[in-house]
Design a protein around this motif. Sequence first.
Motif, PDB file in Angstrom:
ATOM      1  N   GLY A  54       0.814  -1.210   0.000  1.00 16.64           N
ATOM      2  CA  GLY A  54       0.000   0.000   0.000  1.00 16.64           C
ATOM      3  C   GLY A  54       0.844   1.255   0.000  1.00 16.64           C
ATOM      4  O   GLY A  54       0.515   2.245  -0.667  1.00 16.64           O
ATOM      5  N   GLU A  55       1.950   1.229   0.737  1.00 11.43           N
ATOM      6  CA  GLU A  55       2.851   2.385   0.764  1.00 11.43           C
ATOM      7  C   GLU A  55       3.517   2.590  -0.597  1.00 11.43           C
ATOM      8  O   GLU A  55       3.691   3.723  -1.043  1.00 11.43           O
ATOM      9  CB  GLU A  55       3.901   2.217   1.861  1.00 11.43           C
ATOM     10  CG  GLU A  55       3.318   2.332   3.258  1.00 11.43           C
ATOM     11  CD  GLU A  55       4.266   1.895   4.351  1.00 11.43           C
ATOM     12  OE1 GLU A  55       4.136   2.431   5.466  1.00 11.43           O
ATOM     13  OE2 GLU A  55       5.124   1.013   4.111  1.00 11.43           O
ATOM     14  N   ILE A  56       3.880   1.500  -1.240  1.00 13.79           N
ATOM     15  CA  ILE A  56       4.462   1.608  -2.586  1.00 13.79           C
ATOM     16  C   ILE A  56       3.431   2.211  -3.539  1.00 13.79           C
ATOM     17  O   ILE A  56       3.739   3.125  -4.312  1.00 13.79           O
ATOM     18  CB  ILE A  56       4.942   0.235  -3.104  1.00 13.79           C
ATOM     19  CG1 ILE A  56       6.053  -0.324  -2.212  1.00 13.79           C
ATOM     20  CG2 ILE A  56       5.415   0.343  -4.558  1.00 13.79           C
ATOM     21  CD1 ILE A  56       6.334  -1.793  -2.439  1.00 13.79           C
ATOM     22  N   ALA A  57       2.198   1.722  -3.473  1.00  5.13           N
ATOM     23  CA  ALA A  57       1.138   2.230  -4.358  1.00  5.13           C
ATOM     24  C   ALA A  57       0.897   3.717  -4.122  1.00  5.13           C
ATOM     25  O   ALA A  57       0.751   4.494  -5.079  1.00  5.13           O
ATOM     26  CB  ALA A  57      -0.147   1.429  -4.137  1.00  5.13           C
ATOM     27  N   ARG A  58       0.853   4.138  -2.849  1.00  8.27           N
ATOM     28  CA  ARG A  58       0.647   5.569  -2.556  1.00  8.27           C
ATOM     29  C   ARG A  58       1.812   6.401  -3.066  1.00  8.27           C
ATOM     30  O   ARG A  58       1.626   7.501  -3.592  1.00  8.27           O
ATOM     31  CB  ARG A  58       0.422   5.776  -1.060  1.00  8.27           C
ATOM     32  CG  ARG A  58      -1.014   5.446  -0.632  1.00  8.27           C
ATOM     33  CD  ARG A  58      -1.317   5.862   0.793  1.00  8.27           C
ATOM     34  NE  ARG A  58      -0.519   5.163   1.784  1.00  8.27           N
ATOM     35  CZ  ARG A  58      -0.741   3.925   2.206  1.00  8.27           C
ATOM     36  NH1 ARG A  58      -1.750   3.230   1.704  1.00  8.27           N
ATOM     37  NH2 ARG A  58       0.026   3.368   3.121  1.00  8.27           N
ATOM     38  N   ALA A  59       3.028   5.878  -2.928  1.00  4.80           N
ATOM     39  CA  ALA A  59       4.192   6.601  -3.447  1.00  4.80           C
ATOM     40  C   ALA A  59       4.098   6.751  -4.960  1.00  4.80           C
ATOM     41  O   ALA A  59       4.400   7.815  -5.508  1.00  4.80           O
ATOM     42  CB  ALA A  59       5.485   5.871  -3.057  1.00  4.80           C
ATOM     43  N   MET A  60       3.670   5.701  -5.639  1.00  2.00           N
ATOM     44  CA  MET A  60       3.514   5.769  -7.093  1.00  2.00           C
ATOM     45  C   MET A  60       2.475   6.820  -7.469  1.00  2.00           C
ATOM     46  O   MET A  60       2.684   7.606  -8.396  1.00  2.00           O
ATOM     47  CB  MET A  60       3.126   4.393  -7.649  1.00  2.00           C
ATOM     48  CG  MET A  60       4.223   3.353  -7.505  1.00  2.00           C
ATOM     49  SD  MET A  60       3.677   1.678  -7.942  1.00  2.00           S
ATOM     50  CE  MET A  60       3.927   1.715  -9.724  1.00  2.00           C
ATOM     51  N   LEU A  91       7.471  10.473  -0.130  1.00  2.00           N
ATOM     52  CA  LEU A  91       6.230  10.671  -0.876  1.00  2.00           C
ATOM     53  C   LEU A  91       5.003  10.399   0.000  1.00  2.00           C
ATOM     54  O   LEU A  91       3.953  10.998  -0.199  1.00  2.00           O
ATOM     55  CB  LEU A  91       6.205   9.797  -2.132  1.00  2.00           C
ATOM     56  CG  LEU A  91       7.110  10.257  -3.265  1.00  2.00           C
ATOM     57  CD1 LEU A  91       7.224   9.180  -4.339  1.00  2.00           C
ATOM     58  CD2 LEU A  91       6.619  11.558  -3.879  1.00  2.00           C
ATOM     59  N   GLN A  92       5.149   9.490   0.989  1.00  2.00           N
ATOM     60  CA  GLN A  92       4.044   9.178   1.903  1.00  2.00           C
ATOM     61  C   GLN A  92       3.650  10.407   2.724  1.00  2.00           C
ATOM     62  O   GLN A  92       2.511  10.553   3.131  1.00  2.00           O
ATOM     63  CB  GLN A  92       4.439   8.072   2.893  1.00  2.00           C
ATOM     64  CG  GLN A  92       4.824   6.766   2.290  1.00  2.00           C
ATOM     65  CD  GLN A  92       3.716   6.121   1.515  1.00  2.00           C
ATOM     66  OE1 GLN A  92       2.608   5.965   2.010  1.00  2.00           O
ATOM     67  NE2 GLN A  92       3.995   5.744   0.291  1.00  2.00           N
ATOM     68  N   ARG A  93       4.626  11.273   2.966  1.00  2.00           N
ATOM     69  CA  ARG A  93       4.378  12.450   3.812  1.00  2.00           C
ATOM     70  C   ARG A  93       3.768  13.612   3.027  1.00  2.00           C
ATOM     71  O   ARG A  93       3.361  14.596   3.624  1.00  2.00           O
ATOM     72  CB  ARG A  93       5.675  12.891   4.481  1.00  2.00           C
ATOM     73  CG  ARG A  93       6.194  11.855   5.483  1.00  2.00           C
ATOM     74  CD  ARG A  93       7.373  12.356   6.274  1.00  2.00           C
ATOM     75  NE  ARG A  93       8.573  12.550   5.473  1.00  2.00           N
ATOM     76  CZ  ARG A  93       9.472  11.604   5.204  1.00  2.00           C
ATOM     77  NH1 ARG A  93       9.315  10.384   5.659  1.00  2.00           N
ATOM     78  NH2 ARG A  93      10.543  11.870   4.485  1.00  2.00           N
TER      79      ARG A  93
END
Length: 162
Positions: free
Chosen positions: A126-132, A154-156
Amino acid sequence: MADDIFIALGTTRKHTPDEAEYYRIDHDYPVLAAKIAKANGAQAVFVVTAVGANAASRLFYVRTKGEVERDIIALDFAHTHIFRPSMIMGQRVEDRPGERLIIAAWHVLNPLLLGPADRYRGITGGEIARAMLHAARGDAPKLRVYHWKDMAALQREPDRQA
């Protein structure tokens, strides 16, 4: 028509022990998807590979991921974003006791991985997807490679509407 393509396709050696079939899933299909998207107007490609990806490696997995990067970069998109996670954390649909143990150990190791070693920190899918998604909404150079620190940054970022 397509604007962007997001590729996060891969298999495991347990599911695909045959190297030729594994290569087809982990290399050929992502590259083909990128080619089709480019032919249909996509300007940006976002692809998940792996930390240490290197087309010249002797290790099959690392070499395969490096060849995916090399071949997608060669397609010459206006923007190519490569995401290189280390251990992908989180729950799995299937029961993989060995992997569960490794993920539990990674939770302990993560805070100890500092400086250049932080690229080996675990991250969830999920964190990878949000970063993308955040990367797709921002300005980027022609080629950008993201490791753990970049994906965490990118998460921030606040969510922006597309």
